[in-house]
Motif scaffolding. Structure first.
Motif, PDB file in Angstrom:
ATOM      1  N   LYS A   1       0.835  -1.201   0.000  1.00 51.95           N
ATOM      2  CA  LYS A   1       0.000   0.000   0.000  1.00 51.95           C
ATOM      3  C   LYS A   1       0.869   1.251   0.000  1.00 51.95           C
ATOM      4  O   LYS A   1       0.593   2.221  -0.719  1.00 51.95           O
ATOM      5  CB  LYS A   1      -0.922   0.002   1.215  1.00 51.95           C
ATOM      6  N   ILE A   2       1.922   1.252   0.795  1.00 50.67           N
ATOM      7  CA  ILE A   2       2.801   2.416   0.866  1.00 50.67           C
ATOM      8  C   ILE A   2       3.532   2.621  -0.460  1.00 50.67           C
ATOM      9  O   ILE A   2       3.656   3.747  -0.953  1.00 50.67           O
ATOM     10  CB  ILE A   2       3.785   2.277   2.039  1.00 50.67           C
ATOM     11  N   LEU A   3       3.990   1.537  -1.063  1.00 49.65           N
ATOM     12  CA  LEU A   3       4.660   1.642  -2.355  1.00 49.65           C
ATOM     13  C   LEU A   3       3.721   2.238  -3.408  1.00 49.65           C
ATOM     14  O   LEU A   3       4.138   3.051  -4.236  1.00 49.65           O
ATOM     15  CB  LEU A   3       5.156   0.269  -2.809  1.00 49.65           C
ATOM     16  N   ALA A   4       2.457   1.851  -3.359  1.00 52.14           N
ATOM     17  CA  ALA A   4       1.482   2.383  -4.319  1.00 52.14           C
ATOM     18  C   ALA A   4       1.252   3.874  -4.100  1.00 52.14           C
ATOM     19  O   ALA A   4       1.145   4.652  -5.058  1.00 52.14           O
ATOM     20  CB  ALA A   4       0.170   1.616  -4.204  1.00 52.14           C
ATOM     21  N   VAL A   5       1.184   4.292  -2.826  1.00 52.22           N
ATOM     22  CA  VAL A   5       1.003   5.710  -2.505  1.00 52.22           C
ATOM     23  C   VAL A   5       2.204   6.517  -2.988  1.00 52.22           C
ATOM     24  O   VAL A   5       2.055   7.595  -3.589  1.00 52.22           O
ATOM     25  CB  VAL A   5       0.796   5.905  -0.988  1.00 52.22           C
ATOM     26  N   VAL A   6       3.396   6.012  -2.729  1.00 55.34           N
ATOM     27  CA  VAL A   6       4.621   6.698  -3.151  1.00 55.34           C
ATOM     28  C   VAL A   6       4.677   6.812  -4.675  1.00 55.34           C
ATOM     29  O   VAL A   6       5.007   7.869  -5.229  1.00 55.34           O
ATOM     30  CB  VAL A   6       5.853   5.956  -2.600  1.00 55.34           C
ATOM     31  N   GLU A   7       4.333   5.730  -5.361  1.00 52.41           N
ATOM     32  CA  GLU A   7       4.368   5.744  -6.826  1.00 52.41           C
ATOM     33  C   GLU A   7       3.366   6.745  -7.394  1.00 52.41           C
ATOM     34  O   GLU A   7       3.655   7.470  -8.353  1.00 52.41           O
ATOM     35  CB  GLU A   7       4.074   4.347  -7.361  1.00 52.41           C
ATOM     36  N   GLU A   8       2.189   6.804  -6.787  1.00 49.66           N
ATOM     37  CA  GLU A   8       1.168   7.731  -7.275  1.00 49.66           C
ATOM     38  C   GLU A   8       1.591   9.185  -7.090  1.00 49.66           C
ATOM     39  O   GLU A   8       1.332  10.037  -7.938  1.00 49.66           O
ATOM     40  CB  GLU A   8      -0.147   7.480  -6.548  1.00 49.66           C
ATOM     41  N   ARG A   9       2.268   9.476  -5.980  1.00 50.06           N
ATOM     42  CA  ARG A   9       2.626  10.877  -5.695  1.00 50.06           C
ATOM     43  C   ARG A   9       3.937  11.294  -6.354  1.00 50.06           C
ATOM     44  O   ARG A   9       4.091  12.456  -6.759  1.00 50.06           O
ATOM     45  CB  ARG A   9       2.708  11.094  -4.179  1.00 50.06           C
ATOM     46  N   PHE A  10       4.881  10.367  -6.446  1.00 50.42           N
ATOM     47  CA  PHE A  10       6.217  10.757  -6.902  1.00 50.42           C
ATOM     48  C   PHE A  10       6.666  10.082  -8.199  1.00 50.42           C
ATOM     49  O   PHE A  10       7.732  10.407  -8.718  1.00 50.42           O
ATOM     50  CB  PHE A  10       7.247  10.475  -5.805  1.00 50.42           C
ATOM     51  N   GLY A  11       5.863   9.154  -8.701  1.00 55.59           N
ATOM     52  CA  GLY A  11       6.204   8.545  -9.976  1.00 55.59           C
ATOM     53  C   GLY A  11       6.688   7.115  -9.847  1.00 55.59           C
ATOM     54  O   GLY A  11       7.091   6.649  -8.772  1.00 55.59           O
ATOM     55  N   VAL A  12       6.631   6.414 -10.969  1.00 53.11           N
ATOM     56  CA  VAL A  12       7.036   5.003 -11.016  1.00 53.11           C
ATOM     57  C   VAL A  12       8.520   4.871 -10.670  1.00 53.11           C
ATOM     58  O   VAL A  12       9.353   5.688 -11.077  1.00 53.11           O
ATOM     59  CB  VAL A  12       6.761   4.428 -12.420  1.00 53.11           C
ATOM     60  N   ASP A  13       8.819   3.856  -9.871  1.00 52.56           N
ATOM     61  CA  ASP A  13      10.195   3.531  -9.453  1.00 52.56           C
ATOM     62  C   ASP A  13      10.835   4.613  -8.589  1.00 52.56           C
ATOM     63  O   ASP A  13      12.065   4.647  -8.429  1.00 52.56           O
ATOM     64  CB  ASP A  13      11.098   3.270 -10.673  1.00 52.56           C
TER      65      ASP A  13
END
Length: 285
Positions: A65-77
């Motif tokens: 869930k955290i990885l998905a939130v980070v990806e949505e806000r800051f971009g893939v990878d």
């Protein structure tokens, strides 16, 4: 990758959630609060900048869930420059091992929290006898064993600076745990308070579920030093923050925050300190 990385032996999924779970709030353009079940993580940095820091790591088994939130806000990878921990309780380090394995980034905490983050010491068992509601009564199921972060964990600098967040300083705010810290930015008086105080009565199931907003002291069932907890709240109120993100509950700002914090300081004994409980009785000895 450090082969020592591991969760405690009592690591497990906790079936507790709220209506806020899965929701995020952009408190300021570079301050984003996201709720994982019953606890908040904070992302500090402008969206899509690739220059950001994660504060706390949510509940056990919340890494995806955290990885998905980070990806949505800051971009893939994308990955943070570092993880900063306000303290090491299970609901603030729940995904830290998995995230460190995925990102290979350093983790910072106060030196007094390091025994709980290097496999050395367990926290005291939660106080199920403390005055409070259903969450307090069920707290015996909460993990207390230390995580093992090996060479990835580092002490916060002794000068109060926060790695990769040059505008913030860290403030030692013990009581809820020995090395609890809060983060403060002077230019806009933004406060990341962790569990030094919270904006929901964390001991009561109904209030946790509904996220009814009200100022409260640190969660009672895990707070071991109420004298220190009061001194920490006094210290934070003196900063006159204009906005506060807490470990539990909705962000609070402006006049409501100022009035609520003053009320908490002035009436800490009634609002925060339980009438009875293992650690209350211990303080009065």
């Amino acid at each position: 990758m450090d082969p020592q990385l591991s969760n405690g032996e009592d690591y497990k999924y906790i079936m507790a959630t709220s209506i806020g779970s899965g929701k995020g709030i952009e408190v300021l353009p570079d301050l984003y609060c996201h709720t994982i079940q019953i606890v908040n993580i904070v992302l500090v940095g402008h969206p899509n900048s690739r220059d950001f820091v994660l504060i706390d790591t949510g509940m056990p088994y919340s890494a995806e869930k955290i990885l998905a939130v980070v990806e949505e806000r800051f971009g893939v990878d994308s990955r943070p420059k570092a993880i900063i921990l306000t303290h090491g309780h299970f609901d603030h380090v729940g995904a830290v091992i998995e995230l460190v394995k995925h990102w290979d980034v350093p983790v910072y905490a106060h030196e007094l929290e390091l025994p709980f983050l290097t496999g050395v010491s367990s926290y005291p068992d939660p106080d199920t006898s403390v005055e409070g509601g259903m969450i307090a009564k069920m707290s015996s199921i909460f993990p207390t064993d230390p995580v093992q972060l090996g060479s990835h964990i580092k002490s916060l600098p002794s000068d109060g600076s926060v790695p990769f967040l040059p505008e913030f300083t860290w403030i030692h705010t013990p009581g809820h745990s020995p090395g609890h810290v809060s983060l403060f930015r002077q230019k806009d008086r933004a406060l990341i308070a962790g569990d030094a105080f919270v904006t929901v009565k964390q001991e009561y199931l109904y209030k946790v579920l509904t996220q009814e907003q009200e100022i409260s002291g640190p969660p009672r069932y895990l707070t071991t030093d109420w004298d220190a907890a009061l001194e920490s709240v006094i210290k934070l109120e003196a900063l006159q923050p204009t906005v506060a993100i807490t470990g539990h509950g909705l962000p609070m700002e402006k006049e409501l925050l100022a009035n609520s914090l003053k009320k908490l300081v002035d009436d800490f004994e009634r609002i925060a300190v339980p009438d009875y409980g293992e650690f209350v009785d211990q303080d009065s000895d």
